[in-house]
Design a protein around this motif. Structure first.
Motif, PDB file in Angstrom:
ATOM      1  N   LYS A   1      15.613  17.227 -51.447  1.00 28.76           N
ATOM      2  CA  LYS A   1      16.425  16.361 -52.303  1.00 28.76           C
ATOM      3  C   LYS A   1      17.857  16.267 -51.791  1.00 28.76           C
ATOM      4  N   THR A   2      18.386  17.415 -51.311  1.00 30.57           N
ATOM      5  CA  THR A   2      19.743  17.416 -50.753  1.00 30.57           C
ATOM      6  C   THR A   2      19.822  16.499 -49.541  1.00 30.57           C
TER       7      THR A   2
ATOM      8  N   ARG B   1      17.912  13.881 -48.984  1.00 37.32           N
ATOM      9  CA  ARG B   1      17.847  12.499 -49.477  1.00 37.32           C
ATOM     10  C   ARG B   1      19.211  12.039 -49.988  1.00 37.32           C
ATOM     11  N   ASP B   2      19.926  12.930 -50.673  1.00 36.60           N
ATOM     12  CA  ASP B   2      21.265  12.585 -51.164  1.00 36.60           C
ATOM     13  C   ASP B   2      22.215  12.295 -50.007  1.00 36.60           C
ATOM     14  N   TYR B   3      22.150  13.138 -48.964  1.00 35.85           N
ATOM     15  CA  TYR B   3      22.992  12.910 -47.790  1.00 35.85           C
ATOM     16  C   TYR B   3      22.639  11.581 -47.111  1.00 35.85           C
TER      17      TYR B   3
ATOM     18  N   SER C   1      21.454   8.901 -48.442  1.00 36.45           N
ATOM     19  CA  SER C   1      21.997   7.798 -49.246  1.00 36.45           C
ATOM     20  C   SER C   1      23.473   7.582 -48.954  1.00 36.45           C
TER      21      SER C   1
END
Length: 231
Positions: free
Chosen positions: A186-187, A189-191, A193
């Motif tokens: 998830k981290t 994926r956030d990066y 984005s």
């Protein structure tokens, strides 16, 4: 006489090392020890020339125990027997004073000569480890070149974002990136984005094409094949 102490649990591997060393007339095997206080006590008592570490326990334990041994005497040489190549761990090891490395899957016919070389103040790095480090340094140079090209486009990334952009450029998927950088998926994926916004794109394919164009890649993969891999 080269006095050698082994840090390891008692077992087949430690017995094999003992047998190899016992065959040498100019070497003395001082024993196998594992617990930190026991190792420290035996190093003080037996004054080994070389301490071998069978690196099959936590890296932090090995590093801290190495520091302890070096604090007792900087003259004691340290050799790590590694199960695999870990460039980051090897770099830390060199910084705390490790003089030699040996891969456990390597041919032990070179083991004795490696010990002798370390004893005579040579640093010993097997070819496989040296090649891995050179490859890692080459990748680092490529990452810096990518960073410079992005900066010329006024795209300023943090070091962690650059790590992820470089792995995107290498066509790694989020799950692979998370594993390589020890992050949660998830981290990552956030990066990703955030990186999309900084690069002004909204698809992975466009990111890869942009980065490949920046790096002047020849023979770019077709859009069709990339869509299959990254949709």
């Amino acid at each position: 006489m080269i006095k050698i102490l082994l840090v390891d649990r008692e077992g087949i591997s430690s017995e094999g090392i003992r047998l190899i060393i016992d065959k040498e007339e100019n070497m003395e095997f001082l024993g196998v020890y594992f617990q930190q206080d026991e190792v420290q006590r035996m190093v003080l008592k037996k004054q080994p020339d070389i301490v071998l570490f069978q690196v099959n326990q936590s890296h932090s334990f090995v590093i801290e125990l190495t520091k302890t041994i070096k604090s007792i005497s900087k003259q004691i040489k340290i050799i790590y027997i590694l199960p695999s190549i870990n460039q980051a761990f090897i770099t830390k090891s060199v910084k705390v004073g490790v003089e030699g490395f040996f891969l456990s899957q390597s041919n032990y016919s070179n083991f004795i000569s490696m010990i002798k070389n370390v004893y005579h103040n040579y640093y010993v790095l097997p070819k496989e480890i040296a090649m891995a480090i050179v490859h890692q340094l080459q990748k680092g140079d490529e990452k810096q070149r990518l960073h410079s090209k992005l900066l010329k486009k006024d795209i300023d990334l943090t070091w962690r974002e650059l790590d992820i952009v470089y792995l995107l450029y290498q066509r790694k998927k989020n799950q692979e990136i998370a594993k390589m950088l020890h992050l949660k998926e998830k981290t990552v994926r956030d990066y990703v984005s955030i990186i999309y916004k900084k690069l002004g794109v909204n698809k992975r394919l466009l990111v890869i094409n942009l980065l490949e164009n920046l790096m002047e890649k020849d023979n770019q993969p077709s859009t069709k094949s990339l869509e299959k891999d990254y949709q």
